[in-house]
Design a protein around this motif. Structure first.
Motif, PDB file in Angstrom:
ATOM      1  N   PHE A 108       0.863  -1.185   0.000  1.00  0.00           N
ATOM      2  CA  PHE A 108       0.000   0.000   0.000  1.00  0.00           C
ATOM      3  C   PHE A 108       0.895   1.229   0.000  1.00  0.00           C
ATOM      4  CE2 PHE A 108      -2.485   3.384   1.891  1.00  0.00           C
ATOM      5  CZ  PHE A 108      -3.724   3.228   1.300  1.00  0.00           C
ATOM      6  N   ASN A 109       0.611   2.136  -0.933  1.00  0.00           N
ATOM      7  CA  ASN A 109       1.439   3.336  -1.059  1.00  0.00           C
ATOM      8  C   ASN A 109       0.567   4.566  -0.840  1.00  0.00           C
ATOM      9  OD1 ASN A 109       3.348   5.201  -1.683  1.00  0.00           O
ATOM     10  ND2 ASN A 109       4.043   4.152  -3.539  1.00  0.00           N
ATOM     11  N   ILE A 110       0.916   5.368   0.174  1.00  0.00           N
ATOM     12  CA  ILE A 110       0.133   6.582   0.405  1.00  0.00           C
ATOM     13  C   ILE A 110       0.659   7.665  -0.529  1.00  0.00           C
ATOM     14  CG2 ILE A 110      -0.615   8.327   2.073  1.00  0.00           C
ATOM     15  CD1 ILE A 110      -0.128   6.336   4.287  1.00  0.00           C
ATOM     16  N   SER A 111       0.064   7.705  -1.721  1.00  0.00           N
ATOM     17  CA  SER A 111       0.404   8.766  -2.657  1.00  0.00           C
ATOM     18  C   SER A 111      -0.890   9.512  -2.926  1.00  0.00           C
ATOM     19  CB  SER A 111       0.990   8.147  -3.926  1.00  0.00           C
ATOM     20  OG  SER A 111       0.393   8.686  -5.064  1.00  0.00           O
ATOM     21  N   LEU A 115       1.949  -4.451  12.503  1.00  0.00           N
ATOM     22  CA  LEU A 115       2.375  -4.979  11.211  1.00  0.00           C
ATOM     23  C   LEU A 115       1.290  -4.653  10.192  1.00  0.00           C
ATOM     24  CD1 LEU A 115       3.525  -8.535  12.331  1.00  0.00           C
ATOM     25  CD2 LEU A 115       4.983  -6.611  11.681  1.00  0.00           C
ATOM     26  N   GLY A 116       1.697  -4.393   8.973  1.00  0.00           N
ATOM     27  CA  GLY A 116       0.695  -4.053   7.957  1.00  0.00           C
ATOM     28  C   GLY A 116       0.394  -2.570   7.915  1.00  0.00           C
ATOM     29  N   THR A 117       1.092  -1.773   8.773  1.00  0.00           N
ATOM     30  CA  THR A 117       0.918  -0.311   8.714  1.00  0.00           C
ATOM     31  C   THR A 117       2.270   0.409   8.805  1.00  0.00           C
ATOM     32  OG1 THR A 117       0.709  -0.049  11.116  1.00  0.00           O
ATOM     33  CG2 THR A 117      -1.337  -0.410   9.897  1.00  0.00           C
ATOM     34  N   CYS A 118       3.359  -0.349   8.820  1.00  0.00           N
ATOM     35  CA  CYS A 118       4.684   0.241   9.082  1.00  0.00           C
ATOM     36  C   CYS A 118       5.602   0.008   7.879  1.00  0.00           C
ATOM     37  CB  CYS A 118       5.287  -0.398  10.341  1.00  0.00           C
ATOM     38  SG  CYS A 118       6.965   0.156  10.687  1.00  0.00           S
ATOM     39  N   SER A 119       6.265   1.046   7.422  1.00  0.00           N
ATOM     40  CA  SER A 119       7.084   0.919   6.214  1.00  0.00           C
ATOM     41  C   SER A 119       8.381   0.146   6.460  1.00  0.00           C
ATOM     42  CB  SER A 119       7.399   2.306   5.636  1.00  0.00           C
ATOM     43  OG  SER A 119       8.010   3.103   6.620  1.00  0.00           O
ATOM     44  N   ASP A 120       8.785  -0.011   7.736  1.00  0.00           N
ATOM     45  CA  ASP A 120      10.053  -0.706   8.023  1.00  0.00           C
ATOM     46  C   ASP A 120       9.883  -2.180   8.401  1.00  0.00           C
ATOM     47  OD1 ASP A 120      11.658   1.477   7.535  1.00  0.00           O
ATOM     48  OD2 ASP A 120      11.530   2.206   9.603  1.00  0.00           O
ATOM     49  N   ARG A 176       5.014 -23.746  14.284  1.00  0.00           N
ATOM     50  CA  ARG A 176       3.816 -23.073  13.753  1.00  0.00           C
ATOM     51  C   ARG A 176       3.449 -21.969  14.744  1.00  0.00           C
ATOM     52  NH1 ARG A 176      -0.150 -26.373  14.606  1.00  0.00           N
ATOM     53  NH2 ARG A 176      -1.518 -25.934  12.878  1.00  0.00           N
ATOM     54  N   VAL A 177       3.236 -20.767  14.223  1.00  0.00           N
ATOM     55  CA  VAL A 177       3.041 -19.627  15.128  1.00  0.00           C
ATOM     56  C   VAL A 177       1.881 -18.743  14.676  1.00  0.00           C
ATOM     57  CG1 VAL A 177       5.407 -19.442  15.975  1.00  0.00           C
ATOM     58  CG2 VAL A 177       4.809 -18.364  13.805  1.00  0.00           C
ATOM     59  N   ALA A 178       1.246 -18.094  15.681  1.00  0.00           N
ATOM     60  CA  ALA A 178       0.308 -17.000  15.432  1.00  0.00           C
ATOM     61  C   ALA A 178       1.035 -15.711  15.803  1.00  0.00           C
ATOM     62  CB  ALA A 178      -0.945 -17.182  16.283  1.00  0.00           C
ATOM     63  N   VAL A 179       0.779 -14.668  15.033  1.00  0.00           N
ATOM     64  CA  VAL A 179       1.507 -13.411  15.212  1.00  0.00           C
ATOM     65  C   VAL A 179       0.606 -12.381  15.896  1.00  0.00           C
ATOM     66  CG1 VAL A 179       2.667 -11.518  14.009  1.00  0.00           C
ATOM     67  CG2 VAL A 179       2.853 -13.860  13.120  1.00  0.00           C
ATOM     68  N   SER A 180       1.104 -11.809  17.001  1.00  0.00           N
ATOM     69  CA  SER A 180       0.448 -10.642  17.593  1.00  0.00           C
ATOM     70  C   SER A 180       1.070  -9.422  16.914  1.00  0.00           C
ATOM     71  CB  SER A 180       0.703 -10.598  19.103  1.00  0.00           C
ATOM     72  OG  SER A 180       0.308  -9.334  19.597  1.00  0.00           O
ATOM     73  N   PRO A 181       0.275  -8.612  16.213  1.00  0.00           N
ATOM     74  CA  PRO A 181       0.895  -7.662  15.270  1.00  0.00           C
ATOM     75  C   PRO A 181       1.407  -6.351  15.857  1.00  0.00           C
ATOM     76  CG  PRO A 181      -1.496  -7.552  15.114  1.00  0.00           C
ATOM     77  CD  PRO A 181      -1.195  -8.636  16.110  1.00  0.00           C
ATOM     78  N   LEU A 182       1.140  -6.074  17.147  1.00  0.00           N
ATOM     79  CA  LEU A 182       1.435  -4.732  17.663  1.00  0.00           C
ATOM     80  C   LEU A 182       2.934  -4.429  17.712  1.00  0.00           C
ATOM     81  CD1 LEU A 182      -1.248  -4.689  20.456  1.00  0.00           C
ATOM     82  CD2 LEU A 182      -1.215  -3.240  18.415  1.00  0.00           C
ATOM     83  N   LEU A 183       3.313  -3.291  17.172  1.00  0.00           N
ATOM     84  CA  LEU A 183       4.723  -2.862  17.178  1.00  0.00           C
ATOM     85  C   LEU A 183       4.936  -1.926  18.355  1.00  0.00           C
ATOM     86  CD1 LEU A 183       5.161  -2.311  13.338  1.00  0.00           C
ATOM     87  CD2 LEU A 183       6.171  -4.145  14.724  1.00  0.00           C
ATOM     88  N   SER A 184       4.870  -2.506  19.562  1.00  0.00           N
ATOM     89  CA  SER A 184       4.954  -1.719  20.798  1.00  0.00           C
ATOM     90  C   SER A 184       6.414  -1.671  21.271  1.00  0.00           C
ATOM     91  CB  SER A 184       4.015  -2.327  21.844  1.00  0.00           C
ATOM     92  OG  SER A 184       4.215  -3.720  21.917  1.00  0.00           O
ATOM     93  N   PRO A 189       5.552   3.533   1.867  1.00  0.00           N
ATOM     94  CA  PRO A 189       4.768   2.345   1.503  1.00  0.00           C
ATOM     95  C   PRO A 189       4.981   1.207   2.503  1.00  0.00           C
ATOM     96  CG  PRO A 189       6.712   2.512   0.128  1.00  0.00           C
ATOM     97  CD  PRO A 189       6.682   3.758   0.974  1.00  0.00           C
ATOM     98  N   HIS A 190       3.958   0.344   2.636  1.00  0.00           N
ATOM     99  CA  HIS A 190       4.124  -0.806   3.520  1.00  0.00           C
ATOM    100  C   HIS A 190       3.476  -2.045   2.918  1.00  0.00           C
ATOM    101  CE1 HIS A 190       0.304   1.129   5.196  1.00  0.00           C
ATOM    102  NE2 HIS A 190      -0.110  -0.057   4.806  1.00  0.00           N
TER     103      HIS A 190
END
Ligand SMILES: [Zn+2]
Ligand SMILES: [Zn+2]
Length: 216
Positions: free
Chosen positions: A6-9, A152-157, A110-118, A84-85
């Protein structure tokens, strides 16, 4: 690897919004901000990081809002997005590589991901909210090693799960028990959100309840 980005243009968002009035497909065209494209492979972002091969990734209501440009320009969450991310934050998959300081995870898990970039993934000492386990209230979604991004899914890095591989901090991973399938485990994120709401205001037996939203 291939990924959905996703690219914020502003010109792209404006074009998708205008053409999207005529057809929602316009938001997915080459005029829109969403692309299925070749991107660099992810790398371990530090010794406590793990590479995961996503097996399934849920499509969240927020992903749909983003793809079809439904969020208002004044949406407060847009303050904690960088682009973009690579999209996708409701992810289950398999560990394919571990950093030198990873202790809990092994290749093949096998893993589930907690997405928070805290605080922990950002390499920061825990803020008062992370200390008590309230990670969504973390005050550091803007600070530390990476560009701003709540999850995750909102961070460009740090790429999300709509990709062939992703880099995840060990603290964000939960092993999936053998008896739980990937199909069931991929609902962990929306289930956790619903459970949190129920636990905040547990209904009494016999009370009327409204079931709102159908999850991922
Ligand atoms: Zn979600
Ligand atoms: Zn924090």
């Amino acid at each position: 690897m291939k990924a959905i980005t996703f690219n914020i243009s502003m010109p792209r968002i404006a074009a998708a919004k205008l053409l999207g009035v005529a057809s929602r497909r316009a938001c997915l065209s080459s005029w829109g901000p969403v692309r299925y494209q070749q991107v660099p492979d992810p790398k371990l972002l530090g010794p406590e990081w793990v590479l995961v091969e996503p097996r399934l990734a849920g499509i969240c209501g927020s992903d749909i809002m983003q793809v079809f440009i439904k969020a208002g320009i004044d949406n407060p969450l847009s303050a904690v997005v960088s682009a973009p991310h690579i999209m996708g934050h409701e992810v289950v998959g398999t560990v394919i590589e571990t950093g030198g300081a990873v202790r809990r995870m092994r290749k093949g898990d096998r893993v589930a991901v907690s997405p928070l970039l805290s605080c922990a993934p950002r390499g920061l000492p825990s803020c008062e909210f992370c200390r008590r386990g309230d990670y969504p209230l973390c005050h550091r979604f803007f600070d530390g090693s990476f560009a701003k991004g709540m999850h995750l899914g909102t961070c460009s890095d740090v790429g999300g799960g709509f990709a062939e591989a992703m880099s995840v901090h060990e603290s964000m991973l939960f092993p999936i028990p053998e008896s739980v399938s990937f199909d069931a485990a991929v609902l962990a994120d929306p289930f956790a959100v619903s459970l949190h709401a129920v636990l905040r205001a547990p209904p009494e037996p016999g009370q009327t309840a409204v079931v709102y939203g159908c999850g991922s």
